[in-house]
Scaffold this motif. Structure first.
Motif, PDB file in Angstrom:
ATOM      1  N   GLY A   1      31.858  54.204  64.730  1.00  0.00           N
ATOM      2  CA  GLY A   1      30.777  55.017  65.270  1.00  0.00           C
ATOM      3  C   GLY A   1      30.513  56.253  64.448  1.00  0.00           C
ATOM      4  N   LYS A   2      31.553  56.788  63.801  1.00  0.00           N
ATOM      5  CA  LYS A   2      31.439  57.921  62.895  1.00  0.00           C
ATOM      6  C   LYS A   2      32.068  57.537  61.563  1.00  0.00           C
ATOM      7  N   PRO A   3      31.588  58.082  60.442  1.00  0.00           N
ATOM      8  CA  PRO A   3      32.070  57.654  59.132  1.00  0.00           C
ATOM      9  C   PRO A   3      33.575  57.884  58.926  1.00  0.00           C
ATOM     10  N   TYR A   4      34.099  57.203  57.924  1.00  0.00           N
ATOM     11  CA  TYR A   4      35.466  57.435  57.478  1.00  0.00           C
ATOM     12  C   TYR A   4      35.591  58.829  56.882  1.00  0.00           C
ATOM     13  N   VAL A   5      36.821  59.262  56.676  1.00  0.00           N
ATOM     14  CA  VAL A   5      37.068  60.576  56.098  1.00  0.00           C
ATOM     15  C   VAL A   5      36.385  60.722  54.734  1.00  0.00           C
ATOM     16  N   ASN A   6      36.303  59.612  53.981  1.00  0.00           N
ATOM     17  CA  ASN A   6      35.675  59.677  52.656  1.00  0.00           C
ATOM     18  C   ASN A   6      34.148  59.630  52.718  1.00  0.00           C
ATOM     19  N   GLY A   7      33.584  59.632  53.932  1.00  0.00           N
ATOM     20  CA  GLY A   7      32.134  59.655  54.092  1.00  0.00           C
ATOM     21  C   GLY A   7      31.475  58.294  54.151  1.00  0.00           C
TER      22      GLY A   7
ATOM     23  N   ASP B   1      35.297  50.892  66.445  1.00  0.00           N
ATOM     24  CA  ASP B   1      34.677  51.094  67.758  1.00  0.00           C
ATOM     25  C   ASP B   1      33.241  50.595  67.810  1.00  0.00           C
ATOM     26  N   GLU B   2      32.501  50.705  66.721  1.00  0.00           N
ATOM     27  CA  GLU B   2      31.126  50.217  66.726  1.00  0.00           C
ATOM     28  C   GLU B   2      31.099  48.691  66.830  1.00  0.00           C
ATOM     29  N   ALA B   3      31.985  48.017  66.119  1.00  0.00           N
ATOM     30  CA  ALA B   3      32.066  46.560  66.205  1.00  0.00           C
ATOM     31  C   ALA B   3      32.504  46.122  67.600  1.00  0.00           C
TER      32      ALA B   3
ATOM     33  N   VAL C   1      40.610  50.647  66.809  1.00  0.00           N
ATOM     34  CA  VAL C   1      39.970  51.952  67.021  1.00  0.00           C
ATOM     35  C   VAL C   1      38.997  51.785  68.184  1.00  0.00           C
ATOM     36  N   ALA C   2      39.473  52.060  69.397  1.00  0.00           N
ATOM     37  CA  ALA C   2      38.681  51.763  70.593  1.00  0.00           C
ATOM     38  C   ALA C   2      38.385  53.029  71.376  1.00  0.00           C
ATOM     39  N   ASP C   3      37.151  53.166  71.824  1.00  0.00           N
ATOM     40  CA  ASP C   3      36.748  54.277  72.674  1.00  0.00           C
ATOM     41  C   ASP C   3      37.187  53.989  74.112  1.00  0.00           C
ATOM     42  N   PRO C   4      37.739  54.983  74.823  1.00  0.00           N
ATOM     43  CA  PRO C   4      38.183  54.741  76.205  1.00  0.00           C
ATOM     44  C   PRO C   4      37.096  54.146  77.097  1.00  0.00           C
ATOM     45  N   ALA C   5      35.849  54.578  76.917  1.00  0.00           N
ATOM     46  CA  ALA C   5      34.768  54.030  77.748  1.00  0.00           C
ATOM     47  C   ALA C   5      34.578  52.546  77.491  1.00  0.00           C
TER      48      ALA C   5
ATOM     49  N   ARG D   1      44.958  57.779  56.768  1.00  0.00           N
ATOM     50  CA  ARG D   1      44.197  58.645  55.859  1.00  0.00           C
ATOM     51  C   ARG D   1      42.703  58.343  55.934  1.00  0.00           C
ATOM     52  N   MET D   2      42.335  57.094  56.057  1.00  0.00           N
ATOM     53  CA  MET D   2      40.923  56.719  56.110  1.00  0.00           C
ATOM     54  C   MET D   2      40.253  57.159  57.419  1.00  0.00           C
TER      55      MET D   2
END
Length: 578
Positions: free
Chosen positions: A339-345, A378-380, A409-413, A442-443
């Protein structure tokens, strides 16, 4: 009644005992109905049933099924005077493990390739590949597996690194997660990949700043451009051998069932040959791989093929139960959709959009197939949930057991949403091993990494949790997998600190998720997964009481017997105490 006396933690192998002699067991296969079989009484044991009554002392096997599981006195009466008695000397018995997510033939294939697990540096990767190539000068190509993106500076391997050690023949090095493959120049030429090769939707042929192919190919580009080339070189004999290798490994480690994710024609035929020959010693529930074609009719044709296989030729050891789709990639390769980019953008779009996936899931749902969806980011995960919501809206109320695989990487909702829809959470503790987490964390960055692999949140929301290994992306052995589940520590390097310790599971719960729940999640609960009357006699005997010993001992615990359908497919001598 002639009982066998125990001399150690359990009775030693007795060549006169039909369940101890493998040749005799082959001759007395329970599926041979012309041979009368006496009851077998396994007594004096600490039995964990994974059923409503979790503890028992004895079990009775008649032919290939359990006739009774409970107290010793009743078991003795049920078994009768002519029973063959196995005194287990107080040993611990569990339902046989059911790997909730695996690639069966692929696990056998990886076992004979160059092992890059734990290489950690480019130099060590090169050394292992060079050593194998020098020892196998007649091999037409070099196949390797197990490197991690974090092993490579910048996470981007280059063909020149492989050319430096093997330039005279193709080298194909599969990443440990099986979402990327690294080719040398000869392999790129053999696969027909050059600087002009287009990347298909959902995958990438990586290029350098000059536009030249680097040798890194990932996701659907790997599926469409590289794997078909390797499949052309694999013979039926190769697949049969790989299957035999993994079946032996399964028997030794206590796996009586496996959930094949991404079944293809060649592997299916190998499994059918083994089944017809009576050589399958692990029950396989398979999900047919469906690849995105960019065309709805082409996508649905693959669902129709799965439906054909699901209604024909099912046996107690082999059946097709659903389809598998890849909604995204992996965190390590930055191909999981977030849902939001990786640390590297960077970020990655889902391999399947909701608009593309929804008709496929609805068609499979209407056909009575299960749908397993690989979704790590989370987006997938939201796309996968949305596709199930669409199927419910289109097809109405019915029995369905759809699944999402990995859910790292899962959102609680979204956890609440999937639980409300009855979607199974299929997850792999070995993927949370701290020894392979450095690049993963790190990612993502600390905030998301500190909620990684939230197993208790799945069960807390009411979802069924299934544990597996995803071998060969991780080791297949179930007991180290249970160690990671119960401690969040590393089975590869136990000295490392725990990874989010409060997400650890009670050991008994972890075993239930890897036996009973894993069987249920592939519609195999009528076959095994629990130790209960009427189910197949699929169980394992351990060399110690894992519930009474420190959790660290899970890493040293040995499987002394693996019994499948009443037949001992693995039997080891107990170690003599020193």
């Amino acid at each position: 009644m002639d009982a066998t006396s125990a001399t150690s933690a359990m009775d030693p192998i007795d060549p006169t005992d039909p369940t101890d002699s493998m040749d005799a067991m082959d001759a007395m296969n329970p599926m041979d109905k012309d041979t009368p079989m006496p009851a077998h009484l396994y007594r004096n044991a600490r039995i964990f049933t994974a059923d409503r009554r979790p503890r028992a002392e004895s079990l009775v096997v008649v032919d290939d099924k359990l006739a009774y599981v409970g107290d010793d006195a009743t078991a003795t009466r049920v078994a009768g005077e002519d029973a063959v008695v196995h005194d287990l000397g107080g040993a611990t018995v569990l339902p046989g493990f059911v790997d909730g997510h695996a690639h069966v033939v692929g696990t056998g294939e990886a076992a004979v390739q160059v092992d890059l697990w734990g290489a950690n540096t480019v130099e060590e990767i090169q050394r292992r590949i060079r050593t194998w190539a020098e020892k196998n000068p007649e091999a037409p190509r070099v196949l390797a597996t197990g490197w991690k993106h974090g092993d490579i500076p910048g996470g981007v391997p280059d063909r020149g690194m492989l050319d430096a050690v093997v330039a005279d023949r193709p080298v194909y090095a599969q990443a440990y997660d099986f979402h990327s493959i690294w080719l040398n120049s000869a392999a790129l030429a053999e696969a027909g990949i050059d600087d002009t090769t287009a990347s298909p939707p959902g995958g990438t042929v990586h290029r350098d700043a000059r536009g030249a192919a680097t040798g890194l190919v990932d996701e659907t580009a790997m599926h469409h451009l590289v794997w078909p080339v390797l499949d052309r070189f694999a013979t039926d004999s190769d697949r049969d051998e790989a299957l035999a290798v993994v079946l032996a490994a399964y028997a030794e480690s206590g796996i009586v069932g496996s959930t094949e994710m991404a079944l293809v024609e060649g592997d299916y035929e190998a499994m059918r040959r083994a089944d017809a020959a009576g050589a399958l010693t692990t029950r396989i529930a398979a999900f047919w791989r469906v690849q995105p074609t960019g065309d709805e009719a082409g996508n649905l044709a693959q669902v129709e093929r799965a439906a054909e296989l699901a209604v024909r030729e099912a046996t107690p050891f082999l059946r097709v139960t659903g389809i598998k789709v890849m909604v995204d990639g992996t965190v390590d390769g930055c191909t999981a959709s977030l849902g939001k980019p990786y640390v590297n953008g960077s970020n990655a779009d889902p391999i399947w959009s909701l608009a593309e996936l929804a008709p496929v899931v609805a068609a499979a749902d209407a056909a009575g197939l299960q749908v397993a969806m690989h979704a790590i980011g989370d987006e997938a995960i939201r796309v996968a949930i949305g596709a199930v919501e669409h199927a419910v809206a289109v097809n109405g109320p019915k029995e369905r057991r759809h699944r999402i695989e990995h859910l790292e990487v899962a959102d609680p909702a979204d956890i609440d949403r999937l639980a409300a829809l009855g979607i199974t959470a299929s997850m792999q503790p070995v993927h949370a091993d701290p020894a392979i987490q450095e690049n993963w964390r790190r990612m993502l960055g600390d905030e998301r990494a500190d909620r990684g692999f939230p197993w208790p949140e799945m069960t807390g929301a009411g979802a069924t949790l299934v544990l597996g290994t995803d071998s060969p992306t991780s080791p297949h052995a179930p007991l180290p997998n249970m160690f990671v589940a119960a401690t969040r520590r590393s089975a590869l390097d136990p000295s490392l600190p725990a990874n989010i310790a409060h997400y650890a599971l009670p050991l008994a719960d972890a075993i239930v998720h890897a036996t009973r729940d894993a069987a249920w999640a592939s519609r195999s609960e009528h076959l095994h997964g629990r130790l209960a009357e009427g189910l197949y006699a699929d169980f394992v005997v351990l060399d110690r009481d894992i519930f009474a010993r420190p959790l660290d001992e899970l890493l040293d615990t040995r499987v002394l017997r693996t019994v499948v359908g009443g037949r001992a497919v693995h039997h080891a001598q107990p170690e003599v105490a020193r």
